[in-house]
Write a protein that holds these residues in place. Structure first.
Motif, PDB file in Angstrom:
ATOM      1  N   VAL A 173       0.852  -1.195   0.000  1.00 36.66           N
ATOM      2  CA  VAL A 173       0.000   0.000   0.000  1.00 36.66           C
ATOM      3  C   VAL A 173       0.888   1.245   0.000  1.00 36.66           C
ATOM      4  CG1 VAL A 173      -1.691   1.319   1.341  1.00 36.66           C
ATOM      5  CG2 VAL A 173      -1.918  -1.166   1.142  1.00 36.66           C
ATOM      6  N   ASP A 174       0.561   2.185  -0.832  1.00 38.98           N
ATOM      7  CA  ASP A 174       1.343   3.416  -0.967  1.00 38.98           C
ATOM      8  C   ASP A 174       1.469   4.123   0.391  1.00 38.98           C
ATOM      9  OD1 ASP A 174       2.391   5.917  -1.578  1.00 38.98           O
ATOM     10  OD2 ASP A 174       1.267   6.108  -3.448  1.00 38.98           O
ATOM     11  N   PRO A 175       2.698   4.393   0.839  1.00 32.58           N
ATOM     12  CA  PRO A 175       2.889   5.101   2.131  1.00 32.58           C
ATOM     13  C   PRO A 175       2.186   6.445   2.170  1.00 32.58           C
ATOM     14  CG  PRO A 175       4.969   4.195   1.341  1.00 32.58           C
ATOM     15  CD  PRO A 175       3.977   4.010   0.228  1.00 32.58           C
ATOM     16  N   ASN A 176       2.059   7.104   1.034  1.00 37.00           N
ATOM     17  CA  ASN A 176       1.371   8.397   1.007  1.00 37.00           C
ATOM     18  C   ASN A 176      -0.103   8.250   1.364  1.00 37.00           C
ATOM     19  OD1 ASN A 176       3.670   9.838   0.203  1.00 37.00           O
ATOM     20  ND2 ASN A 176       3.324   9.321  -1.956  1.00 37.00           N
ATOM     21  N   ILE A 177      -0.688   7.118   0.955  1.00 37.40           N
ATOM     22  CA  ILE A 177      -2.094   6.861   1.289  1.00 37.40           C
ATOM     23  C   ILE A 177      -2.227   6.614   2.790  1.00 37.40           C
ATOM     24  CG2 ILE A 177      -4.029   5.277   0.953  1.00 37.40           C
ATOM     25  CD1 ILE A 177      -3.096   4.864  -1.896  1.00 37.40           C
ATOM     26  N   ARG A 178      -1.265   5.875   3.342  1.00 40.25           N
ATOM     27  CA  ARG A 178      -1.268   5.650   4.798  1.00 40.25           C
ATOM     28  C   ARG A 178      -1.157   6.979   5.547  1.00 40.25           C
ATOM     29  NH1 ARG A 178       2.189   0.949   3.825  1.00 40.25           N
ATOM     30  NH2 ARG A 178       1.014  -0.956   4.313  1.00 40.25           N
ATOM     31  N   ASP A 179      -0.243   7.839   5.077  1.00 39.87           N
ATOM     32  CA  ASP A 179      -0.050   9.130   5.737  1.00 39.87           C
ATOM     33  C   ASP A 179      -1.318   9.983   5.658  1.00 39.87           C
ATOM     34  OD1 ASP A 179       2.533   8.450   6.369  1.00 39.87           O
ATOM     35  OD2 ASP A 179       3.418   9.467   4.630  1.00 39.87           O
ATOM     36  N   ALA A 180      -1.999   9.899   4.518  1.00 42.68           N
ATOM     37  CA  ALA A 180      -3.238  10.670   4.364  1.00 42.68           C
ATOM     38  C   ALA A 180      -4.304  10.170   5.335  1.00 42.68           C
ATOM     39  CB  ALA A 180      -3.741  10.559   2.930  1.00 42.68           C
ATOM     40  N   ALA A 181      -4.369   8.841   5.511  1.00 44.51           N
ATOM     41  CA  ALA A 181      -5.335   8.254   6.445  1.00 44.51           C
ATOM     42  C   ALA A 181      -5.026   8.686   7.881  1.00 44.51           C
ATOM     43  CB  ALA A 181      -5.319   6.732   6.320  1.00 44.51           C
ATOM     44  N   LYS A 182      -3.730   8.704   8.211  1.00 44.11           N
ATOM     45  CA  LYS A 182      -3.333   9.178   9.551  1.00 44.11           C
ATOM     46  C   LYS A 182      -3.687  10.646   9.729  1.00 44.11           C
ATOM     47  CE  LYS A 182       0.636   6.045  10.084  1.00 44.11           C
ATOM     48  NZ  LYS A 182       2.128   5.972  10.171  1.00 44.11           N
ATOM     49  N   GLY A 183      -3.494  11.404   8.647  1.00 47.94           N
ATOM     50  CA  GLY A 183      -3.733  12.848   8.715  1.00 47.94           C
ATOM     51  C   GLY A 183      -5.175  13.206   8.991  1.00 47.94           C
ATOM     52  N   ILE A 184      -6.111  12.332   8.588  1.00 45.78           N
ATOM     53  CA  ILE A 184      -7.525  12.633   8.846  1.00 45.78           C
ATOM     54  C   ILE A 184      -8.006  11.982  10.140  1.00 45.78           C
ATOM     55  CG2 ILE A 184      -8.063  12.968   6.413  1.00 45.78           C
ATOM     56  CD1 ILE A 184      -9.321  10.195   6.389  1.00 45.78           C
ATOM     57  N   GLY A 185      -7.041  11.450  10.916  1.00 46.38           N
ATOM     58  CA  GLY A 185      -7.359  10.965  12.253  1.00 46.38           C
ATOM     59  C   GLY A 185      -7.765   9.513  12.366  1.00 46.38           C
ATOM     60  N   MET A 186      -7.498   8.722  11.351  1.00 40.85           N
ATOM     61  CA  MET A 186      -7.843   7.298  11.427  1.00 40.85           C
ATOM     62  C   MET A 186      -6.909   6.565  12.380  1.00 40.85           C
ATOM     63  SD  MET A 186      -8.781   5.877   7.631  1.00 40.85           S
ATOM     64  CE  MET A 186     -10.259   6.377   6.763  1.00 40.85           C
ATOM     65  N   THR A 187      -7.482   5.643  13.164  1.00 41.98           N
ATOM     66  CA  THR A 187      -6.652   4.763  13.986  1.00 41.98           C
ATOM     67  C   THR A 187      -6.035   3.698  13.091  1.00 41.98           C
ATOM     68  OG1 THR A 187      -8.461   3.218  14.437  1.00 41.98           O
ATOM     69  CG2 THR A 187      -8.222   5.110  15.927  1.00 41.98           C
ATOM     70  N   GLN A 205      -8.776   1.354  11.899  1.00 44.19           N
ATOM     71  CA  GLN A 205      -9.615   1.988  10.868  1.00 44.19           C
ATOM     72  C   GLN A 205      -8.882   2.067   9.542  1.00 44.19           C
ATOM     73  OE1 GLN A 205     -10.427   5.682  12.960  1.00 44.19           O
ATOM     74  NE2 GLN A 205     -12.557   5.061  13.379  1.00 44.19           N
ATOM     75  N   ARG A 206      -7.597   2.389   9.591  1.00 38.79           N
ATOM     76  CA  ARG A 206      -6.804   2.470   8.368  1.00 38.79           C
ATOM     77  C   ARG A 206      -6.707   1.106   7.689  1.00 38.79           C
ATOM     78  NH1 ARG A 206      -2.269   4.003  10.477  1.00 38.79           N
ATOM     79  NH2 ARG A 206      -1.020   2.126  10.107  1.00 38.79           N
ATOM     80  N   LEU A 207      -6.555   0.061   8.508  1.00 35.78           N
ATOM     81  CA  LEU A 207      -6.477  -1.289   7.967  1.00 35.78           C
ATOM     82  C   LEU A 207      -7.781  -1.685   7.278  1.00 35.78           C
ATOM     83  CD1 LEU A 207      -4.999  -4.069   7.773  1.00 35.78           C
ATOM     84  CD2 LEU A 207      -6.063  -4.639   9.968  1.00 35.78           C
ATOM     85  N   ILE A 208      -8.912  -1.465   7.965  1.00 38.29           N
ATOM     86  CA  ILE A 208     -10.212  -1.908   7.459  1.00 38.29           C
ATOM     87  C   ILE A 208     -10.703  -1.055   6.289  1.00 38.29           C
ATOM     88  CG2 ILE A 208     -12.648  -2.237   8.061  1.00 38.29           C
ATOM     89  CD1 ILE A 208     -10.752  -4.316   9.251  1.00 38.29           C
ATOM     90  N   LYS A 209     -10.503   0.267   6.388  1.00 36.52           N
ATOM     91  CA  LYS A 209     -11.089   1.172   5.403  1.00 36.52           C
ATOM     92  C   LYS A 209     -10.170   1.519   4.242  1.00 36.52           C
ATOM     93  CE  LYS A 209     -14.259   3.344   8.708  1.00 36.52           C
ATOM     94  NZ  LYS A 209     -14.711   4.623   9.324  1.00 36.52           N
ATOM     95  N   VAL A 210      -8.861   1.302   4.438  1.00 38.49           N
ATOM     96  CA  VAL A 210      -7.912   1.722   3.404  1.00 38.49           C
ATOM     97  C   VAL A 210      -7.075   0.548   2.884  1.00 38.49           C
ATOM     98  CG1 VAL A 210      -5.952   3.224   2.855  1.00 38.49           C
ATOM     99  CG2 VAL A 210      -7.800   4.051   4.351  1.00 38.49           C
TER     100      VAL A 210
END
Length: 219
Positions: free
Chosen positions: A115-129, A132-137
């Motif tokens: 998974v693209d690290p930038n996508i992970r960072d974006a998920a963190k940036g919007i406050g995902m745990t 949540q990041r695992l399940i939704k992204v």
């Protein structure tokens, strides 16, 4: 002498038993794959957090898949005889679960890791745990590769499941085994044909599930 007309006549005359064996085969493989998914997908996800353990687990899973099926069934017999289940459904089920682990664990591990690290960072940036990041992204993005592993394991197990008839598990392997014993080519061909048909149907259904479970922007 083998002819197509004889084959069709045999299938027509024994269709009830053939359908019963096909259902038994599908039940064995279906349950094995379900258990393998329950074990393999969470394990593959966890291994993304532990690279050293990931290498060890993947090597162990690789060893299982290289063991000839007859040999693995033979290993199961004395072990499970202690609980009165040396032959039949249970040893075949355990063997198929073990054979399924490599493609499911490896593909899940690779899918989540890629998974693209930038996508992970974006998920963190919007406050995902992390959950949540695992399940939704991460899982939705990795779904095509995860399902590819499940499809590979399923088709592999449909073929191996035919050999499990030698230890009394039932299924389409009964036709092949009986046909070889009796020198009946029609029985052998019928078993092989229906194994192939079952594999094609399973792969088609899993591909459809994969398409439905994957977000449209990723397909």
């Amino acid at each position: 002498m083998f002819t197509i007309s004889q084959l069709f006549n045999y299938i027509q005359s024994d269709l009830g038993n053939i359908i019963t064996y096909t259902i038994e085969h599908a039940q064995l493989v279906g349950l094995a794959i379900l258990i393998a998914i329950i074990i393999g997908v969470p394990l593959g996800i966890y291994l993304t957090t532990n690279e050293e353990l990931a290498e060890t687990i993947l090597q162990i899973a690789s060893i299982f898949i290289t063991i000839p099926s007859i040999a693995l069934f033979g290993i199961m017999i004395p072990i499970l005889s202690n609980i009165g289940q040396g032959i039949g459904f249970l040893p075949a089920l355990i063997a198929l679960v073990l054979y399924s682990q490599l493609p499911i664990i490896r593909n899940t591990y690779t899918a989540i890791n890629n998974v693209d690290p930038n996508i992970r960072d974006a998920a963190k940036g919007i406050g995902m745990t992390n959950f949540q990041r695992l399940i939704k992204v991460e899982i939705p993005i990795g779904m095509p590769l995860i399902m590819a592993g499940v499809r590979t394991a399923t088709v592999l197990n449909i073929g191996i499941g035919a050999i499990a008839a030698f230890i009394g598990s039932g299924g389409l392997g009964v036709l092949i085994n009986s046909g070889i014993s009796r020198g009946n080519t029609n029985m052998v061909m019928t078993g092989a044909i229906f194994v192939s048909i079952l594999a094609l149907i399973a792969d088609f259904l899993l591909k459809w599930i994969q398409k439905k479970a994957t977000p449209k922007g990723i397909q």
